[in-house]
Design an enzyme around this catalytic site. Structure first.
Site, PDB file in Angstrom:
ATOM      1  N   CYS A 142     -28.420  35.528 -14.553  1.00  0.00           N
ATOM      2  CA  CYS A 142     -29.019  35.236 -13.242  1.00  0.00           C
ATOM      3  C   CYS A 142     -30.468  34.754 -13.379  1.00  0.00           C
ATOM      4  CB  CYS A 142     -28.886  36.434 -12.317  1.00  0.00           C
ATOM      5  SG  CYS A 142     -28.995  35.973 -10.570  1.00  0.00           S
ATOM      6  N   LYS A 163     -28.746  32.050   1.153  1.00  0.00           N
ATOM      7  CA  LYS A 163     -28.481  32.889  -0.011  1.00  0.00           C
ATOM      8  C   LYS A 163     -27.060  32.660  -0.504  1.00  0.00           C
ATOM      9  CE  LYS A 163     -28.728  37.670  -1.684  1.00  0.00           C
ATOM     10  NZ  LYS A 163     -29.016  39.080  -1.367  1.00  0.00           N
ATOM     11  N   SER A 192     -25.507  36.460  -6.296  1.00  0.00           N
ATOM     12  CA  SER A 192     -26.439  37.039  -5.325  1.00  0.00           C
ATOM     13  C   SER A 192     -27.824  36.477  -5.631  1.00  0.00           C
ATOM     14  CB  SER A 192     -26.436  38.564  -5.419  1.00  0.00           C
ATOM     15  OG  SER A 192     -27.364  39.122  -4.510  1.00  0.00           O
ATOM     16  N   HIS A 235     -23.197  37.311 -11.647  1.00  0.00           N
ATOM     17  CA  HIS A 235     -23.254  38.721 -12.040  1.00  0.00           C
ATOM     18  C   HIS A 235     -21.848  39.270 -12.284  1.00  0.00           C
ATOM     19  CE1 HIS A 235     -27.517  39.690 -11.533  1.00  0.00           C
ATOM     20  NE2 HIS A 235     -27.515  38.944 -10.445  1.00  0.00           N
ATOM     21  N   GLU A 237     -20.942  41.309 -14.326  1.00  0.00           N
ATOM     22  CA  GLU A 237     -21.024  42.727 -14.708  1.00  0.00           C
ATOM     23  C   GLU A 237     -21.054  43.655 -13.495  1.00  0.00           C
ATOM     24  OE1 GLU A 237     -25.250  41.762 -13.742  1.00  0.00           O
ATOM     25  OE2 GLU A 237     -23.580  40.700 -14.689  1.00  0.00           O
ATOM     26  N   ARG A 249     -28.070  47.248   2.391  1.00  0.00           N
ATOM     27  CA  ARG A 249     -29.520  47.426   2.244  1.00  0.00           C
ATOM     28  C   ARG A 249     -30.267  46.399   3.093  1.00  0.00           C
ATOM     29  NH1 ARG A 249     -31.261  44.968  -3.108  1.00  0.00           N
ATOM     30  NH2 ARG A 249     -30.866  43.142  -1.780  1.00  0.00           N
TER      31      ARG A 249
END
Length: 301
Positions: A142, A163, A192, A235, A237, A249
């Protein structure tokens, strides 16, 4: 596979509950084997979550892996206790004379800053240069991938108009390259981020091979022809609930955020997130360890 970590690392107990073979230091000392030495430069704020995700990703190979966690000196972590960092992490000056078979450089939530504005950018440049001579193969994730492409090839990241958030479909190219061996023609991977490294600039670099990209999310996976530098924009992982936690969040902060794309059943955030990328993520890390770390590294580092 046995992952060798310090005995008290909190992730060790969780991995053992998942039946992942984690070897403590005492037992590893009695193994007549040269383990693969992997350094992880963890730049993520929730370091313990990232530790668990990456150790889980490295667990699908018969190789014994000795993991050294690293942190930058020029930044104070606000989300991980100093006692955890003091016990389980090394600063770059403490390891810069060592050689490593492989290294992972994680992302960081600083992508909307210019690289030169990052408080540890000078140290980051030193580490990126050091990997050329002290690491057999480096995996950049990333923001770490954007930083690596900028440092090594001058590719500047650019802001997106929204985003890139959720699961996106990617097509495999250059299937004969071992890093994507066993991949399906198309697969999902999590993203992300608010920025991207432009696909046209990546394709224009002669020394880079693009291995997977998306019509919507751009290049996901590219690497140098010798396999020493690998750049992963997403990502894979991530755990099942990581994107969900990020979404909630931001909602709680009152930010304007759309639910992660292709992530919840029926695109309904009240439903449990769907886990649809784990097999390719495992395959990617297994291929990296096997073909670009284990088979390329000298026996005596």
């Amino acid at each position: 596979m046995p992952i060798r970590v310090k005995d008290e690392l909190p992730a060790k107990e969780i991995l053992e509950r998942e039946n992942i073979f984690v070897m403590d230091e005492h037992r590893a000392m009695h193994q007549d084997i040269r383990p693969i030495e992997i350094a992880i430069l963890n730049l993520m704020p929730l370091k313990e979550d990232t530790e668990l995700q990456l150790l889980r990703s490295l667990s699908n190979t018969p190789l014994q892996v000795n993991v050294t966690f690293m942190m930058v000196s020029g930044h104070e972590s606000k989300n991980t206790s100093s006692s955890h960092l003091d016990q389980f992490y090394e600063h770059f000056p403490d390891v810069k004379d060592r050689m490593f078979d492989g290294m992972i450089i994680t992302g960081a939530p600083i992508e909307q800053m210019e690289f030169e504005e990052v408080d540890y950018w000078e140290e980051m440049k030193e580490i990126l240069e050091w990997t050329k001579t002290h690491v057999t193969s480096t995996m950049h994730l990333c923001w770490g991938a954007q930083a690596g492409l900028y440092y090594h090839f001058g590719i500047q990241k650019r802001m997106l108009d929204h985003k890139m958030f959720g699961l996106f479909w990617h097509k495999v190219s250059n299937r004969k390259v071992p890093l994507v061996r066993g991949f399906d023609d198309e697969f999902l991977a999590p993203h992300s981020r608010h920025t991207e490294s432009p696909a046209d600039e990546i394709h224009a670099v002669d020394d880079l091979i693009v291995l997977a990209e998306s019509d919507e999310a751009g290049v996901l996976l590219t690497m140098t022809k010798d396999g020493k530098q690998i750049f992963l924009m997403g990502h894979p992982e991530y755990d099942r609930v990581t994107l969900d936690q990020e979404y909630r969040r931001d909602v709680n902060k009152g930010l304007e955020i759309e639910p992660p794309k292709n992530y919840y059943r029926d695109n309904d955030p009240t439903n449990r997130p769907l886990l649809m990328w784990r097999s390719h993520a495992n395959n990617l890390y297994t291929n990296w360890l096997n073909y670009y770390v284990y088979q390329m590294t000298p026996y005596v580092l």
